[in-house]
Each structure stands twice: as C-alpha cells, then as structure tokens.
Design an enzyme around this catalytic site. Structure first.
Site, PDB file in Angstrom:
ATOM      1  N   ASN A   1      37.680  38.470  34.001  1.00 49.01           N
ATOM      2  CA  ASN A   1      37.578  38.992  35.371  1.00 49.01           C
ATOM      3  C   ASN A   1      38.929  39.562  35.781  1.00 49.01           C
ATOM      4  O   ASN A   1      39.971  39.109  35.308  1.00 49.01           O
ATOM      5  CB  ASN A   1      37.185  37.866  36.340  1.00 49.01           C
ATOM      6  CG  ASN A   1      37.004  38.374  37.757  1.00 49.01           C
ATOM      7  OD1 ASN A   1      36.420  39.445  37.984  1.00 49.01           O
ATOM      8  ND2 ASN A   1      37.499  37.640  38.730  1.00 49.01           N
TER       9      ASN A   1
ATOM     10  N   HIS B   1      41.142  40.222  39.325  1.00 48.86           N
ATOM     11  CA  HIS B   1      41.161  39.801  40.727  1.00 48.86           C
ATOM     12  C   HIS B   1      42.384  40.408  41.413  1.00 48.86           C
ATOM     13  O   HIS B   1      43.476  40.411  40.837  1.00 48.86           O
ATOM     14  CB  HIS B   1      41.206  38.267  40.813  1.00 48.86           C
ATOM     15  CG  HIS B   1      41.215  37.766  42.216  1.00 48.86           C
ATOM     16  ND1 HIS B   1      40.099  37.789  43.015  1.00 48.86           N
ATOM     17  CD2 HIS B   1      42.228  37.277  42.980  1.00 48.86           C
ATOM     18  CE1 HIS B   1      40.412  37.320  44.211  1.00 48.86           C
ATOM     19  NE2 HIS B   1      41.686  37.004  44.224  1.00 48.86           N
TER      20      HIS B   1
ATOM     21  N   ASP C   1      37.739  32.357  40.733  1.00 50.52           N
ATOM     22  CA  ASP C   1      39.062  32.970  40.515  1.00 50.52           C
ATOM     23  C   ASP C   1      40.064  31.941  39.975  1.00 50.52           C
ATOM     24  O   ASP C   1      41.283  32.062  40.199  1.00 50.52           O
ATOM     25  CB  ASP C   1      39.611  33.585  41.824  1.00 50.52           C
ATOM     26  CG  ASP C   1      38.677  34.648  42.401  1.00 50.52           C
ATOM     27  OD1 ASP C   1      38.014  35.346  41.622  1.00 50.52           O
ATOM     28  OD2 ASP C   1      38.601  34.749  43.634  1.00 50.52           O
TER      29      ASP C   1
ATOM     30  N   SER D   1      45.466  40.173  38.740  1.00 44.57           N
ATOM     31  CA  SER D   1      45.483  39.232  37.615  1.00 44.57           C
ATOM     32  C   SER D   1      44.216  39.403  36.783  1.00 44.57           C
ATOM     33  O   SER D   1      43.140  39.610  37.339  1.00 44.57           O
ATOM     34  CB  SER D   1      45.493  37.778  38.117  1.00 44.57           C
ATOM     35  OG  SER D   1      46.525  37.556  39.041  1.00 44.57           O
TER      36      SER D   1
HETATM   37  C1  GAR Z   1      38.883  45.439  42.432  1.00 43.23           C
HETATM   38  O1  GAR Z   1      39.992  45.479  43.288  1.00 43.23           O
HETATM   39  C2  GAR Z   1      38.765  44.067  41.808  1.00 43.23           C
HETATM   40  O2  GAR Z   1      39.984  43.455  41.549  1.00 43.23           O
HETATM   41  C3  GAR Z   1      37.999  43.318  42.883  1.00 43.23           C
HETATM   42  O3  GAR Z   1      37.048  44.251  43.327  1.00 43.23           O
HETATM   43  C4  GAR Z   1      37.588  45.560  43.228  1.00 43.23           C
HETATM   44  C5  GAR Z   1      36.569  46.439  42.526  1.00 43.23           C
HETATM   45  O4  GAR Z   1      36.980  47.781  42.499  1.00 43.23           O
HETATM   46  N1  GAR Z   1      37.402  42.125  42.370  1.00 43.23           N
HETATM   47  C6  GAR Z   1      37.362  40.982  43.043  1.00 43.23           C
HETATM   48  O5  GAR Z   1      37.775  40.875  44.188  1.00 43.23           O
HETATM   49  C7  GAR Z   1      36.761  39.819  42.298  1.00 43.23           C
HETATM   50  N2  GAR Z   1      37.133  38.570  42.903  1.00 43.23           N
HETATM   51  P1  GAR Z   1      36.232  48.818  41.544  1.00 43.23           P
HETATM   52  O6  GAR Z   1      34.722  48.644  41.779  1.00 43.23           O
HETATM   53  O7  GAR Z   1      36.713  50.161  42.032  1.00 43.23           O
HETATM   54  O8  GAR Z   1      36.627  48.527  40.126  1.00 43.23           O
END
Ligand code: GAR
Length: 223
Positions: free
Chosen positions: A110, A112, A148, A139
């Site tokens: 994942n 985050h 997370d 991360s």
């Molecule tokens: C990203 O910033 C990722 O780190 C976050 O969602 C966004 C997705 O962007 N994920 C989380 O918060 C998971 N806990 P994307 O759809 O443009 O890749």
C-alpha cells in the site's frame, strides 16, 4: 529475478495517478505487468486509465454488499482467480479484513500519504498543516490487518512550506508517491525485496527502519 515480468493486480478507488505512474514506469523498463485493475467504485477514473491501455478491469461495488466480510470474500476469490504475484493498493480506500490480508501477507503493498507511523488514516495533508509540522511525505508498506500499520519499506519526505495549503502540499506529496511506488515495486520485481517474519529484507539486509528519501534525491534516482 526470473525472465517473466512480475504479475500484479492493482486495487484502486479514485483518480489512479499512482496506477498511471506504475504503468509509465513499466513503459520505462520496470519488469512487471498489470494483469488487472480492480475498483470498488464503478466511476473511478483509474478504470478508464486501465481500459485505455487494454488492461482488464473489474468492479466490486462495495455498496452491493451488506457486510464488509462479504465484500472481502468476493475480492479474495477474484484475486485467487487472477493469481497475481503482487497485489498493489493504489488509492484503494476500503479497509480490508483480517483473513483476506493474512492470505496475501507479504504479497500486498500500500501507499499512504504520510510519513508512517505518523498520520495514519484520512486527511493527512490537512492534519499535517494544522499541526505545524516541518516534514510530510508518503510511505510504502506491506499491508497487515492494522490500518496503515504494516511494516514500512520506504518513505519520501517533503518539506512543508510556510505558504503551503492543502492542495499545494498534496500535489508535492503526490509527486513523490509517483516516484517512490514504482521504485519499491521494482525492488520486488527484481527479487531484491521480501518480507520475512514481518521485517522487510532488501538486498539480504533487514530494514529495521524504513528507508527515507528526500524528494529531490528520489526524483533524481527515479526509474
Ligand atoms: C494517494 O495519495 C494515496 O497515497 C492515497 O490515496 C491517493 C490516491 O491517489 N491512499 C490512501 O490514503 C490510503 N490510505 P491516486 O488515485 O491518484 O493514485
């Protein structure tokens, strides 16, 4: 590394900019392939990104399941059917239950948007600004049942600027995500990274602490 590219299934919920970064890295030589993209949201832009590359897409709409474990069971059986070497969560905004996560232990990553273990959960950019932090970032970690909370492999940090707002900070962190995630996946694809007894092993060395890159360094080293 074998001659075969690492097979991956990517789980998404939204825009899919991380998916795009991974696909671009594959074009640039990352020895992996995305065999399917799964979304829990039918309207996710990420699905369109995948379809435009002729990558098979599947939707498991979480709203159609009365219980969380029923959704998980459906996802688990689809993953079984697709049988990837690695499951990549890229903006997948569902909490996965214990038994699914345990079955994919060591084979599920994942990303985050915070410097874990700080700022787990949602709205990380806003909370970092509100707390007046000097550093923020992203991360990549192995997924465990703790939200997370799995073993962190690598982090990229960005400095918070005095004039940052949520949007500007998010955009810089996103930039780092797009460099960091393909880099970590490349380590897996080349057989350099594994999880053993809940400790990431990179090039035969235990990562007792996450590797932390500064944003400019990461950009220079990006694939
Ligand atoms: C990203 O910033 C990722 O780190 C976050 O969602 C966004 C997705 O962007 N994920 C989380 O918060 C998971 N806990 P994307 O759809 O443009 O890749």
């Amino acid at each position: 590394m074998t001659d075969q590219p690492l097979s991956m299934v990517v789980l998404v919920s939204g825009t899919g900019s991380n998916l795009q970064a991974i696909l671009d890295a594959i074009d640039a030589g990352l020895p992996a392939q995305v065999t399917a993209v799964i979304s829990n949201r039918p309207q996710a832009l990420a699905l369109r990104r995948a379809a435009s590359r002729n990558i098979p897409t599947r939707v498991i709409d979480h709203r159609e399941f009365a219980r969380r474990d029923e959704f998980d069971a459906r996802l688990d059986s689809l993953l079984d059917e697709l049988n990837p070497q690695l499951v990549v969560l890229a903006g997948f905004m569902r909490i996965l239950g214990d038994s699914l996560v345990r079955r994919w232990h060591g084979r599920m990553l994942n990303i985050h948007p915070s410097l874990l273990p700080d700022y787990r959960g949602l709205h990380t950019h806003r909370r970092v600004l509100e707390a007046g932090e000097r550093w923020h970032g992203c991360s990549v970690h192995y997924v465990t049942a703790e939200l997370d909370g799995g073993p962190v492999i690598a982090r990229a940090r960005v400095e918070v600027h005095a004039n940052d707002d949520e949007a500007s900070l998010k955009s810089r962190v996103h930039h780092c995500e797009h460099a960091l995630y393909p880099k970590v996946i490349d380590w897996v694809a080349r057989g350099r990274l594994k999880l053993a007894h809940d400790t990431p092993i990179l090039d035969n060395k235990q990562l007792r602490q996450a590797l932390t890159f500064d944003a400019p360094q990461l950009m220079e080293e990006a694939l």
